[in-house]
Design a protein around this motif. Structure first.
Motif, short mmCIF file in Angstrom:
data_model
loop_
_atom_site.label_atom_id
_atom_site.label_comp_id
_atom_site.label_asym_id
_atom_site.label_seq_id
_atom_site.Cartn_x
_atom_site.Cartn_y
_atom_site.Cartn_z
N ASP A 259 0.81 -1.22 0.00
CA ASP A 259 0.00 0.00 0.00
C ASP A 259 0.85 1.27 0.00
OD1 ASP A 259 -2.40 -1.30 -0.14
OD2 ASP A 259 -2.87 -1.13 2.00
N LYS A 260 2.06 1.19 0.54
CA LYS A 260 2.94 2.37 0.58
C LYS A 260 4.22 2.15 -0.23
CE LYS A 260 1.41 4.14 5.07
NZ LYS A 260 1.81 4.51 6.45
N ALA A 261 4.16 1.25 -1.21
CA ALA A 261 5.35 0.96 -2.00
C ALA A 261 5.62 2.01 -3.08
CB ALA A 261 5.22 -0.42 -2.65
N ALA B 269 -3.29 7.79 6.19
CA ALA B 269 -2.60 6.86 7.09
C ALA B 269 -2.28 5.54 6.40
CB ALA B 269 -3.47 6.60 8.32
N ARG B 270 -3.21 5.05 5.58
CA ARG B 270 -2.99 3.75 4.94
C ARG B 270 -2.05 3.83 3.76
NH1 ARG B 270 -7.63 -0.32 2.45
NH2 ARG B 270 -6.22 -1.45 1.06
N PHE B 271 -2.22 4.86 2.93
CA PHE B 271 -1.46 4.90 1.68
C PHE B 271 -0.30 5.89 1.68
CE2 PHE B 271 -5.79 3.51 0.35
CZ PHE B 271 -5.45 2.25 -0.07
N GLY B 272 -0.21 6.73 2.71
CA GLY B 272 0.96 7.57 2.85
C GLY B 272 1.05 8.75 1.91
N LEU B 273 -0.07 9.26 1.43
CA LEU B 273 -0.03 10.46 0.60
C LEU B 273 -1.13 11.42 1.02
CD1 LEU B 273 -1.78 9.97 -2.80
CD2 LEU B 273 -1.45 8.02 -1.34
#
Length: 535
Positions: free
Chosen positions: A287-289, A310-314
């Motif tokens: 999810d944050k790759a 929070a989940r995906f970092g954007l």
């Protein structure tokens, strides 16, 4: 010096046209990649060459300054070849929603007076079917066909995929000259062709790039359709900032993150409906790759912002604009307030007004009116519809048709489209506010709220709901969830669960279709069921 000021100083007012932008940026960034679509990859210098080459192709086909060229095709390099070729010779592109059919498509092609149509196989079949219907053959002289034999239609020619060696000289276009005519959805009548000048796209690119904090070398990736302002604007952001735009065919929740990773994107674009869809998928270690730091995300319900980030970092950047206007309301990420659109951007004025265009106090809902201080930062009117232009721009302000409220700090919150407002028992109800409550239920994936007529000849509140995969929810349970969260008069009377809601190619729910559908035998009626609301 901020980025917006830099853009304004780098490009004098008379240079805010596509030919000037292409030439200037090709000198600056020559071999840097600008545009990627499938296997096609253009540098800044090659994009300039494409404009010159396809400008010559269009001229050989008999197109001249001011002529209209319709585009009925998916996201692909040929779309941009034709758009840039039109811009180079002063012709006007008419991008058309690929879902357009029937009377709407006939109206667009007839109203625009397009001489040339560029389309794929599916579009060709739709157009040829229209020729056989009431109204007779469409007023098209030539059709360039992509990816399909041309058949026996004398208007059809293969798309000139090899443009030859001839290059056109640029037309003396000015910032106020029309670059594209973009047709509205026509939910309350005939679609209106919005005349978007070169200068408007310059300011779209400048304001959006500034709010997104774009830097040279950024990789922008969009899955939104090029016939829409959002994706066209992304091209100008990349062009003006020395970035790269990657255009995917369409949005796919299952392929979205992999695409961002594959192209090493740093910026992307989502619409309100896309965020809950992406959140509904199972979490994975990937999810944050990706490298994406920010997404332009207008219309995302506030309850999804924190979970998504929070989940995906954007970060998600909200804001407000329309085809007729620009990125007029927004705020930097550091100043974002989820649930609001932001403040008025530099170079624009906004008012919230009553039915007579009188400004209302902060905290009072009203219609949003807008104007620009920079020449040609807004559309110049509706093509061939002077009465609609005068109506929308009455009192020298553009009337958006959107009901908003401005708080004491200058932040604007969207309430509703005026035509979506519901009046029940003497009370005004915001369908948007009801939708936010419904969407906060963990079983609800998509919800639309709209008025239907009751036996008392007034509005009743109806909702159509799509549940999350594997979720269950009964009507009584939904009523009990709504009661403590909504005024009693805003709790929907009618509820219908559907597998999906009608939507545009951009994922925008087509409420007019739901209103036309209205109450069906499958619709649950709170009053008929004998459910009594607590007051």
């Amino acid at each position: 010096m901020d980025l917006l000021t830099t853009f304004a100083q780098d490009f004098a007012p008379e240079r805010r046209t596509v030919p000037e932008l292409l030439r200037r940026q090709a000198q600056r960034h020559a071999d840097r990649p600008l545009f990627v679509a499938g296997e096609v990859r253009w540098s800044f210098a090659q994009a300039l060459d494409q404009a010159q080459a396809y400008g010559a192709v269009l001229q050989r086909a008999g197109l001249r300054t001011g002529d209209r060229v319709a585009l009925l095709c998916s996201n692909r390099a040929e779309f941009m070849q034709v758009l840039l070729g039109c811009a180079w010779i002063g012709a006007v592109a008419v991008p058309i929603n690929t879902a357009s059919r029937g009377a709407q498509l006939r109206h667009i092609l007839t109203n625009s007076g397009a001489r040339l149509l560029v389309t794929e196989g599916d579009g060709l079949q739709v157009v040829q079917a229209l020729d056989q219907q009431e109204g007779g053959p469409l007023p098209l002289e030539t059709i360039w066909v992509l990816d399909q034999p041309i058949g026996t239609d004398p208007r059809c020619q293969p798309y000139p995929s090899t443009p030859g060696t001839e290059r056109a000289d640029p037309a003396p276009v000015r910032p106020g000259d029309t670059l594209a005519i973009l047709y509205t959805s026509g939910t309350t009548g005939l679609s209106k062709g919005v005349c978007c000048p070169h200068g408007q796209f310059f300011w779209w690119g400048a304001h959006t790039a500034t709010l997104l904090g774009l830097v040279e070398g950024d990789v922008l990736l969009t899955t939104l359709p090029l016939f829409h302002t959002n994706a066209m604007n992304a091209f100008f952001q990349a062009l003006m900032r020395g970035a790269t735009l990657v255009v995917e065919k369409r949005f796919s929740a299952s392929a979205f993150w992999a695409s961002l990773v594959r192209h090493q994107a740093t910026v992307t674009y989502v619409l309100g409906a896309m965020v809950p869809i992406l959140l509904s998928k199972d979490a994975t270690p990937d999810d944050k790759a990706h490298r994406v730091r920010i997404a332009l995300a207008p219309g995302v319900p506030p309850q999804f912002h924190a979970d998504f980030t929070a989940r995906f970092g954007l970060a998600l950047l909200d804001g407000y604009g329309s085809t007729e206007t620009n990125f007029v309301i927004g705020a930097d990420i550091s100043e974002q307030r989820p649930g609001t659109m932001g403040k008025v951007r530099p170079g624009f004025d906004a008012r919230v007004v009553d039915d007579d265009d009188n400004e209302v106090p902060a905290g009072t809902p009203g219609e949003l009116m807008l104007r620009a201080s920079e020449p040609y930062a807004f559309a110049t009117g509706y093509f061939g519809m002077p009465e609609k232009t005068v109506e929308a721009w009455r009192n020298l302000w553009f009337h958006t048709g959107d009901r908003v409220v401005r708080d004491a700090d200058g932040y604007f919150t969207f309430m509703d489209r005026l035509k979506d407002a519901i009046r029940r028992r003497g009370e005004n109800i915001s369908s948007y506010e009801v939708e936010q409550v419904l969407l906060s239920h963990p079983a609800v994936e998509v919800a639309a709220v709209f008025p239907v007529k009751s036996e008392m000849a007034e509005d009743e509140v109806m909702t159509a709901i799509v549940l999350r995969e594997g979720a269950t929810l009964g009507e009584i349970e939904l009523m009990q969830f709504c009661e403590p969260r909504l005024s009693y008069f805003a709790v929907p009377r009618y509820v219908e669960f559907l597998p999906q809601l009608p939507a545009t190619e951009n994922g925008k729910i087509q409420k007019f279709k739901l209103r036309e559908r209205g109450v069906t035998p499958q619709t649950w009626d709170r009053e008929a069921a004998g459910y009594q609301l607590k007051r």
